[in-house]
Design a protein around this motif. Structure first.
Motif, PDB file in Angstrom:
ATOM      1  N   ARG A  40       0.818  -1.213   0.000  1.00 21.99           N
ATOM      2  CA  ARG A  40       0.000   0.000   0.000  1.00 21.99           C
ATOM      3  C   ARG A  40       0.854   1.267   0.000  1.00 21.99           C
ATOM      4  O   ARG A  40       0.602   2.214  -0.746  1.00 21.99           O
ATOM      5  CB  ARG A  40      -0.939  -0.018   1.195  1.00 21.99           C
ATOM      6  CG  ARG A  40      -1.980   1.079   1.145  1.00 21.99           C
ATOM      7  CD  ARG A  40      -2.824   1.089   2.386  1.00 21.99           C
ATOM      8  NE  ARG A  40      -2.063   1.857   3.372  1.00 21.99           N
ATOM      9  CZ  ARG A  40      -2.103   1.679   4.666  1.00 21.99           C
ATOM     10  NH1 ARG A  40      -2.860   0.762   5.178  1.00 21.99           N
ATOM     11  NH2 ARG A  40      -1.389   2.406   5.473  1.00 21.99           N
ATOM     12  N   ARG A  43       2.489   1.910  -3.352  1.00 27.26           N
ATOM     13  CA  ARG A  43       1.528   2.458  -4.329  1.00 27.26           C
ATOM     14  C   ARG A  43       1.304   3.938  -4.059  1.00 27.26           C
ATOM     15  O   ARG A  43       1.245   4.740  -4.976  1.00 27.26           O
ATOM     16  CB  ARG A  43       0.207   1.700  -4.262  1.00 27.26           C
ATOM     17  CG  ARG A  43       0.266   0.327  -4.903  1.00 27.26           C
ATOM     18  CD  ARG A  43      -1.118  -0.264  -5.090  1.00 27.26           C
ATOM     19  NE  ARG A  43      -1.949  -0.251  -3.900  1.00 27.26           N
ATOM     20  CZ  ARG A  43      -1.944  -1.182  -2.944  1.00 27.26           C
ATOM     21  NH1 ARG A  43      -1.127  -2.211  -3.047  1.00 27.26           N
ATOM     22  NH2 ARG A  43      -2.739  -1.092  -1.908  1.00 27.26           N
ATOM     23  N   GLN A  44       1.167   4.305  -2.777  1.00 24.61           N
ATOM     24  CA  GLN A  44       0.968   5.714  -2.443  1.00 24.61           C
ATOM     25  C   GLN A  44       2.171   6.542  -2.869  1.00 24.61           C
ATOM     26  O   GLN A  44       2.015   7.642  -3.396  1.00 24.61           O
ATOM     27  CB  GLN A  44       0.716   5.881  -0.942  1.00 24.61           C
ATOM     28  CG  GLN A  44      -0.644   5.397  -0.514  1.00 24.61           C
ATOM     29  CD  GLN A  44      -0.827   5.483   0.992  1.00 24.61           C
ATOM     30  OE1 GLN A  44       0.141   5.525   1.744  1.00 24.61           O
ATOM     31  NE2 GLN A  44      -2.078   5.507   1.419  1.00 24.61           N
ATOM     32  N   ASP A  45       3.358   6.028  -2.649  1.00 25.26           N
ATOM     33  CA  ASP A  45       4.566   6.727  -3.090  1.00 25.26           C
ATOM     34  C   ASP A  45       4.567   6.888  -4.610  1.00 25.26           C
ATOM     35  O   ASP A  45       4.894   7.953  -5.127  1.00 25.26           O
ATOM     36  CB  ASP A  45       5.828   5.976  -2.661  1.00 25.26           C
ATOM     37  CG  ASP A  45       6.103   6.090  -1.175  1.00 25.26           C
ATOM     38  OD1 ASP A  45       5.526   6.989  -0.519  1.00 25.26           O
ATOM     39  OD2 ASP A  45       6.905   5.275  -0.672  1.00 25.26           O
ATOM     40  N   GLN A  48       2.136   9.532  -5.608  1.00 24.30           N
ATOM     41  CA  GLN A  48       2.655  10.865  -5.282  1.00 24.30           C
ATOM     42  C   GLN A  48       3.717  11.297  -6.303  1.00 24.30           C
ATOM     43  O   GLN A  48       3.718  12.434  -6.754  1.00 24.30           O
ATOM     44  CB  GLN A  48       3.235  10.892  -3.880  1.00 24.30           C
ATOM     45  CG  GLN A  48       3.687  12.268  -3.443  1.00 24.30           C
ATOM     46  CD  GLN A  48       4.202  12.282  -2.023  1.00 24.30           C
ATOM     47  OE1 GLN A  48       4.565  11.261  -1.468  1.00 24.30           O
ATOM     48  NE2 GLN A  48       4.219  13.468  -1.434  1.00 24.30           N
TER      49      GLN A  48
END
Length: 107
Positions: A40, A43-45, A48
């Motif tokens: 997770r 994926r967020q990185d 961004q």
């Protein structure tokens, strides 16, 4: 700044921005959200990084438009003159930003 110097600086800036855009094209690609291979936070990185790359590309696109307009003003013999008041744009201002469309007073 004479026309030849101004044209060379504007074209060099344009080429540099285009090269930066090409180099960052991989970062702007859609992020694959495969839950099995990437965690997770990863994926967020990735999302961004993608968002920042898209924002940087939007700024480059805007600067490229400013440069193209400045090159058009050069062709029309209007380079170095403020688009608002018609007064000359200061030499120092043009040396800092060769695509500047306005004098310091109108900016």
């Amino acid at each position: 700044m004479d026309e030849q110097t101004a044209r060379a600086r504007l074209e060099a800036l344009r080429d540099e921005l285009l090269a930066l855009s090409d180099a960052a094209s991989e970062d702007r690609k859609p992020v694959e959200l495969d839950q099995q291979s990437v965690g997770r936070l990863s994926r967020q990185d990735s999302l961004q990084v993608q968002a920042m790359a898209k924002a940087a590309d939007a700024r480059r696109t805007q600067e490229l438009r400013r440069i193209e307009v400045a090159l058009q003003r050069l062709e029309a013999g209007e380079y170095g003159w403020c688009v608002e008041c018609g007064e000359a744009i200061g030499e120092k201002r043009l040396s800092i930003d060769p695509a500047a469309p306005r004098c310091a007073a109108c900016a």
